[in-house]
Design a protein around this motif. Sequence first.
Motif, PDB file in Angstrom:
ATOM      1  N   TYR A 362       0.839  -1.201   0.000  1.00  0.00           N
ATOM      2  CA  TYR A 362       0.000   0.000   0.000  1.00  0.00           C
ATOM      3  C   TYR A 362       0.872   1.247   0.000  1.00  0.00           C
ATOM      4  N   VAL A 363       0.263   2.309  -0.416  1.00  0.00           N
ATOM      5  CA  VAL A 363       0.903   3.627  -0.402  1.00  0.00           C
ATOM      6  C   VAL A 363      -0.010   4.571   0.380  1.00  0.00           C
ATOM      7  N   TRP A 364       0.588   5.349   1.304  1.00  0.00           N
ATOM      8  CA  TRP A 364      -0.184   6.314   2.107  1.00  0.00           C
ATOM      9  C   TRP A 364       0.189   7.727   1.706  1.00  0.00           C
ATOM     10  N   PHE A 365      -0.821   8.605   1.700  1.00  0.00           N
ATOM     11  CA  PHE A 365      -0.619  10.011   1.343  1.00  0.00           C
ATOM     12  C   PHE A 365      -1.146  10.886   2.471  1.00  0.00           C
ATOM     13  N   LYS A 366      -0.348  11.908   2.814  1.00  0.00           N
ATOM     14  CA  LYS A 366      -0.760  12.890   3.822  1.00  0.00           C
ATOM     15  C   LYS A 366      -0.603  14.278   3.220  1.00  0.00           C
ATOM     16  N   ASN A 367      -1.740  14.963   3.110  1.00  0.00           N
ATOM     17  CA  ASN A 367      -1.773  16.298   2.486  1.00  0.00           C
ATOM     18  C   ASN A 367      -1.163  16.270   1.086  1.00  0.00           C
ATOM     19  N   GLY A 368      -1.462  15.174   0.356  1.00  0.00           N
ATOM     20  CA  GLY A 368      -1.008  15.037  -1.029  1.00  0.00           C
ATOM     21  C   GLY A 368       0.393  14.527  -1.196  1.00  0.00           C
ATOM     22  N   GLN A 369       1.141  14.363  -0.099  1.00  0.00           N
ATOM     23  CA  GLN A 369       2.511  13.888  -0.177  1.00  0.00           C
ATOM     24  C   GLN A 369       2.586  12.438   0.286  1.00  0.00           C
ATOM     25  N   LYS A 370       3.384  11.624  -0.429  1.00  0.00           N
ATOM     26  CA  LYS A 370       3.529  10.217  -0.088  1.00  0.00           C
ATOM     27  C   LYS A 370       4.286  10.082   1.231  1.00  0.00           C
ATOM     28  N   VAL A 371       3.750   9.200   2.096  1.00  0.00           N
ATOM     29  CA  VAL A 371       4.396   8.916   3.377  1.00  0.00           C
ATOM     30  C   VAL A 371       5.414   7.807   3.143  1.00  0.00           C
ATOM     31  N   THR A 372       6.660   8.114   3.374  1.00  0.00           N
ATOM     32  CA  THR A 372       7.716   7.124   3.115  1.00  0.00           C
ATOM     33  C   THR A 372       7.832   6.135   4.265  1.00  0.00           C
ATOM     34  N   GLY A 373       8.267   4.942   3.912  1.00  0.00           N
ATOM     35  CA  GLY A 373       8.533   3.926   4.917  1.00  0.00           C
ATOM     36  C   GLY A 373       7.323   3.148   5.361  1.00  0.00           C
ATOM     37  N   VAL A 374       6.149   3.396   4.805  1.00  0.00           N
ATOM     38  CA  VAL A 374       4.939   2.668   5.189  1.00  0.00           C
ATOM     39  C   VAL A 374       4.347   2.048   3.929  1.00  0.00           C
ATOM     40  N   GLU A 375       4.315   0.688   3.875  1.00  0.00           N
ATOM     41  CA  GLU A 375       3.741  -0.010   2.733  1.00  0.00           C
ATOM     42  C   GLU A 375       2.699  -1.028   3.166  1.00  0.00           C
ATOM     43  N   THR A 376       2.291  -0.963   4.422  1.00  0.00           N
ATOM     44  CA  THR A 376       1.290  -1.894   4.936  1.00  0.00           C
ATOM     45  C   THR A 376      -0.093  -1.259   4.857  1.00  0.00           C
ATOM     46  N   SER A 377      -1.077  -2.067   5.197  1.00  0.00           N
ATOM     47  CA  SER A 377      -2.452  -1.569   5.172  1.00  0.00           C
ATOM     48  C   SER A 377      -2.762  -0.684   6.370  1.00  0.00           C
ATOM     49  N   SER A 378      -1.831  -0.593   7.324  1.00  0.00           N
ATOM     50  CA  SER A 378      -2.060   0.212   8.525  1.00  0.00           C
ATOM     51  C   SER A 378      -1.126   1.408   8.552  1.00  0.00           C
ATOM     52  N   PHE A 379      -1.607   2.492   9.130  1.00  0.00           N
ATOM     53  CA  PHE A 379      -0.825   3.720   9.285  1.00  0.00           C
ATOM     54  C   PHE A 379      -1.103   4.291  10.667  1.00  0.00           C
ATOM     55  N   LYS A 380      -0.027   4.688  11.350  1.00  0.00           N
ATOM     56  CA  LYS A 380      -0.177   5.274  12.670  1.00  0.00           C
ATOM     57  C   LYS A 380       0.611   6.566  12.717  1.00  0.00           C
ATOM     58  N   GLY A 381      -0.055   7.645  13.156  1.00  0.00           N
ATOM     59  CA  GLY A 381       0.621   8.936  13.234  1.00  0.00           C
ATOM     60  C   GLY A 381      -0.283   9.996  13.830  1.00  0.00           C
TER      61      GLY A 381
END
Length: 818
Positions: A362-381
């Motif tokens: 998976y790829v996560w985006f925060k405010n249109g920018q890709k979050v590096t280092g996270v490729e799982t289905s879960s995101f914590k922040g």
Amino acid sequence: MTLTAAASGFVVFLLFVQVIQGWDYYGVTYSSTEICAVKGSTVEINCTYRYPSRIDGGDTEVKETFWFTKLSGYQPVDLSTDSDYQGRVEYSCYERYYKKSCTLRITDLRESDSAEYKFRFTTNQQDGRYTGSPGVTLRVTDLQVKVSRSSHSNRRELKCHSSCRLPYRSSYIWYISGEKIQSQTSSTYLLYYDYGDSYSCAVKGHEDFPSPPVCINDKICYTDRSICASKGSSVDISCTYSSYQTIRSKFWFNHERSHQWQSPSQPEDLSEDSQFGGRVQVLETETGRSTLRITDLTESDSAQYHFKFTTQWSELRSSLPGTTLTVTALQVQVTRTTVHQSDTEAELKCHSSCSPAGRLSYVWFKNGQKVTGVETSSFKGRVYPGDIISCALKGHENYGSPSVYAPRLPSVSVSPSAEIVEGSSVTLTCSSDANPAAKYTWYKKNGDPDLQPLSKEPQLVFSSIQSSDSGEYYCTAENELGRRTSEYISINVTYTPRLPSVSANPSGRIMERTPVTLTCSSDANPAAKYTWYKENRTLIQGPEGVYHFSNIRSEDRGIYYCKSENQYGEINSSSLFIDVQYAPRLPSVSVSPSAEIVEGSSVNLTCSSDANPAATYTWYKKNEDSPKASGQIFTITDIKAEHTGNYYCEAQNRGGRHNSTLQLIVVSRSMKSVAAGSITSLFLVIIFLFAFFLIRRKRSTKRIAEGPDNNAQPNVGPVCDNPSAAAQRNPSEEQDDLYYATVSFSKNQEDPLYSNIGLAYPKRQKHEEEEEEEDEAGVDYTFVNFKSSSASPELRCQEDSVEDPSALYSTVTKNPRV
């Protein structure tokens, strides 16, 4: 066989190699490095670990132990907190003497569980963290039915097969067209006749995880009847088929695209459809199995897919329904939050209603920018107000999920937006852009720190709004990522005037000649206009509701009320009685009987005065200190001569006092007869005088009739010595003559004719309580009016005389008392 035994039998250890990792006495040892298990079974992964008991004189303690397969922000994700394994993971870790071990147990295995599993522990020592790497590789596979023809007959042999070694002496269950065959329990099934459309198998105890069905003898079976996939992902749709004849062509199609076919009854190859151009691929991994692979799935790809093949003599389609594909979009699901003052610590999951096939990145985006280092289905922040977060499948970033974010500033509105009248229906609406959808709460501003919500719905409804509902309202919009508060909206409820309240100032005793203010007030919106009335007579109109007496008078006493009105109605107040109090007016005194007062008779002296409150009366006799009587009437039952004198009554209330005087003369019975004779003589004198003047008048009239005397001398001036001169005056100058007979009575004389009552009127002084009495002479006049066409000259001359004994009037004088 128990479930645990069956599950453990599903595990095949392909490599029995002890793996030791570590330095300086830190290490992890796995029981095996590779494990193969069947879908639906249970697997246990074991390890032991070690660490130094003391470092630099300090005892070592283990603070944390867990298993993981993926990272989040370069940090391992505890498998027990991973939503993909929720409810299916269990740790069994313990330390006993020098042996320290931990076992990972995973139930209901899925093909997506295929991964490398690692163990990690953390101690209290500095840099005392350790991960056993490489870990244990788990591979999860399906059962398969293998079909072979017997070499000595036309029988078919079906075998329940797995790429993983199945447990020894496992029991099997066979299905024909979905129906269980009770008599078959071995891994091999000999088919003498083709009884059904499809054949599948399962291990006893795990019937929920059967093999895909297979078909024989010119049939088509589908592996899955229903598939759900995420938008942007790829999907494989498989079927098995069998035919005795040579197959000339085969392809996949779906009826949703029939409008594109040249003939609606003749399906066309899906790989040639422009909608699927470049996204469709047909795979033949083994004989008798066809797989349709669709990439970059869109929601419009949701449909039912079928397989068809043709031979030289026939065309075959399955009599069973095809595979139904449902494509859904990815969603970001908030699984856990911790709210702070300025932000929210959140744990998010990239979720789909479909379970993706295989392990995806998976790829996560925060405010249109890709979050590096996270490729799982879960995101914590940490999520701050205004942050927006979304996810997508790696390689399919164009098919990302909708963004999630905290509520924007809520907007509030009121309906109707026009003037709000009491009793009408009013709705307040709160709305905010938020994902997940916001929950709303309504409050009324009242300064209470512990505000109680009015509603927990987007709308606050007043079915019949009241004046008490006027005020300022606001709402809050809240979701898992934050909370925002709206601005205030003011509600102004208009209504008819309430019952007016009326008051007087001063509110107590109101004295004459003091200022008094009447006030009328009424709750109304818009503000009321007031009208004051006195007994239905309009006094004043205006917005103030105040009526002012600068110097109130006794005649202002009465009943007052006011009217309150606005454009919605009017109402009258209750009545207000204004009682103006004043000191007694000058009392009026009288005597009864009013005739002469004779000794021995009874006499009533009466006193009355206008006063508020009512006056009290006290009778006094002049030059005596003690009062003679109290009350309006002073009665003397047996009057005597010594009762003669001046009496006065005093009228008094809390406002002041006033008094009036009368003179009382008592006549003795002996004087009464003398007085009667004198009165008779007086009347005879009056009659005589009247007759005398009448005769004189007649003579004067006779002379005038005879004409003037030619020898008479001209009258140059008044001739009083010559009566004849007066007779020569012009008749036109004659006037009516008025004659007075004045009779007065003197107090000091003992003549019984003067036994009468005269009133003494005291002068009013500036201070009523310091009045000084002053008696005046009472004079009675008798007026006698004689009317004559010619005045008597003798009389005129007599008027000019200072003293003439022949005067035609008599005066009796009553000397005033000094």
